[in-house]
Enzyme design. Structure first.
Site, PDB file in Angstrom:
ATOM      1  N   HIS A  74       0.802  -1.233   0.000  1.00 32.28           N
ATOM      2  CA  HIS A  74       0.000   0.000   0.000  1.00 32.28           C
ATOM      3  C   HIS A  74       0.840   1.292   0.000  1.00 32.28           C
ATOM      4  O   HIS A  74       0.866   2.028  -0.970  1.00 32.28           O
ATOM      5  CB  HIS A  74      -0.913   0.018   1.250  1.00 32.28           C
ATOM      6  CG  HIS A  74      -1.796  -1.177   1.381  1.00 32.28           C
ATOM      7  ND1 HIS A  74      -2.880  -1.429   0.567  1.00 32.28           N
ATOM      8  CD2 HIS A  74      -1.756  -2.218   2.255  1.00 32.28           C
ATOM      9  CE1 HIS A  74      -3.478  -2.548   0.934  1.00 32.28           C
ATOM     10  NE2 HIS A  74      -2.809  -3.057   1.956  1.00 32.28           N
TER      11      HIS A  74
HETATM   12  O1  RIB Z   1      -5.187  -0.084   4.435  1.00 37.85           O
HETATM   13  C1  RIB Z   1      -3.790  -0.046   4.274  1.00 37.85           C
HETATM   14  C2  RIB Z   1      -3.183   0.958   5.194  1.00 37.85           C
HETATM   15  O2  RIB Z   1      -3.420   0.561   6.545  1.00 37.85           O
HETATM   16  C3  RIB Z   1      -1.644   1.048   5.069  1.00 37.85           C
HETATM   17  O3  RIB Z   1      -1.238   2.358   5.344  1.00 37.85           O
HETATM   18  C4  RIB Z   1      -1.142   0.128   6.139  1.00 37.85           C
HETATM   19  O4  RIB Z   1       0.131   0.521   6.662  1.00 37.85           O
HETATM   20  C5  RIB Z   1      -2.183   0.328   7.204  1.00 37.85           C
HETATM   21  O5  RIB Z   1      -1.823   1.484   7.935  1.00 37.85           O
END
Ligand code: RIB
Ligand code: CA
Length: 313
Positions: free
Chosen positions: A242
């Site tokens: 992500h």
């Molecule tokens: O949904 C993904 C996000 O949530 C990313 O930033 C991961 O690190 C968690 O914080």
């Protein structure tokens, strides 16, 4: 001239990769500070992890601040089931030796944005938006001084990952996300719609390990730890990566595609709390307040990530 950025983060293995990608790109990005926020795990661990990561990158001069320890209204929801009890399980990184800055992260954000030339600083948010929202509430004038907010958060066509309706960063602090989305600063969102296309397959993880440097080994250990929950949940060949998409967007925006539209955050219904409702087809007359990215070039992203990680110690 490199772009000045402040990274607001809840490391988290994917946050760590994003921070390393930024620190490996000094020609394009000048990381002037890192602010930890409660999210994946508690604030103490997130602030500790952020310092471990800058030391891993050999950049002990990057100041790390602690911001807010809980969301604006709701109780903190964490994700140890994904990231482990420390939030950075996987590699065996030494305890940090650089100090945590004494100033509160929210005050650091305000002071830095008010003192810098307007439009000269980009905020890269990798966790819940609590710190940014609290800074906007304490000093609303920062809104017109922020060059851009580039956030990992939200989901629309891909729906949620922490509830059927909401993505984790937005869900943890939906009121904060609402404040930020309404603040008027230019916003670019890298939602699950994009990050679910950016999958750390075994081939890609092997290529990272085969870099042979400390950063490659640490990132491999991080991602092979944090992938297990998602591989089981989604049944894909690779877990979504992500947060580094935020930095990749700054380095190579052509890797991503989306559209400028209205994005509104659900803050009332418990069923859809934290949902990011993107008016992607412009069916309402609501203000177009964010560029909502919908597609990403996974091969191009991993080629960039590998090339940059190879530069680190
Ligand atoms: O949904 C993904 C996000 O949530 C990313 O930033 C991961 O690190 C968690 O914080
Ligand atoms: Ca994160």
């Amino acid at each position: 001239m490199p772009r000045k950025i402040i990274i607001d983060t809840d490391p988290g293995q994917d946050d760590a990769v994003a921070i390393l990608l930024a620190l490996a790109s000094p020609e394009e990005l000048d990381v002037i500070g890192i602010v930890a926020v409660a999210g994946n795990v508690g604030l103490h661990h997130n602030a500790n992890n952020a310092r471990k990561i800058v030391e891993l990158a050999g950049r002990r001069n990057i100041p790390v601040y602690a911001g807010c320890a809980r969301p604006m209204r709701r109780a903190l929801v964490t994700a140890e089931h994904v990231h482990g009890d420390t939030g950075l399980n996987g590699p065996d990184l030494p305890e940090p030796t650089i100090p945590l800055q004494p100033q509160h992260g929210v005050d650091y954000l305000i002071e830095t944005l008010m003192n810098a030339e307007a439009g000269s600083i980009t905020l890269c948010t990798l966790g819940p938006l609590t710190n940014i929202a609290m800074a906007l509430v304490k000093e609303p004038r920062i809104a017109e001084r922020i060059a851009e907010i580039v956030m990992m958060g939200g989901a629309y066509f891909e729906v949620g990952n922490i509830t059927p309706a909401a993505e984790f960063n937005i869900f943890v602090d939906p009121e904060a996300a609402d404040v930020v989305l309404r603040c008027g600063a230019p916003i670019t969102m890298l939602p699950l719609d994009v990050t679910h296309q950016i999958q750390s397959t075994p081939e890609r993880l092997r290529a990272i390990l085969e870099l042979g440097n400390e950063a490659g080994k640490a990132v491999h250990a991080m991602l092979t730890f944090s992938e297990s929950f998602d591989l089981q949940k989604y049944g894909w060949s690779g877990a979504p990566l992500h947060d580094p998409t935020v930095i990749a967007y700054l380095l190579k925006p052509e890797l991503f595609e989306g559209r400028h539209c209205n994005v509104t955050i659900e803050t009332a219904s418990e069923l859809t709390m934290g949902m990011s409702v993107a008016d992607y087809w412009h069916v309402t007359g609501k203000v177009r307040n964010a560029t909502f990215m919908r597609n990403g070039d996974a091969d191009g992203f991993f080629a960039l990530l590998l090339e940059r990680l190879a530069r680190l110690p």
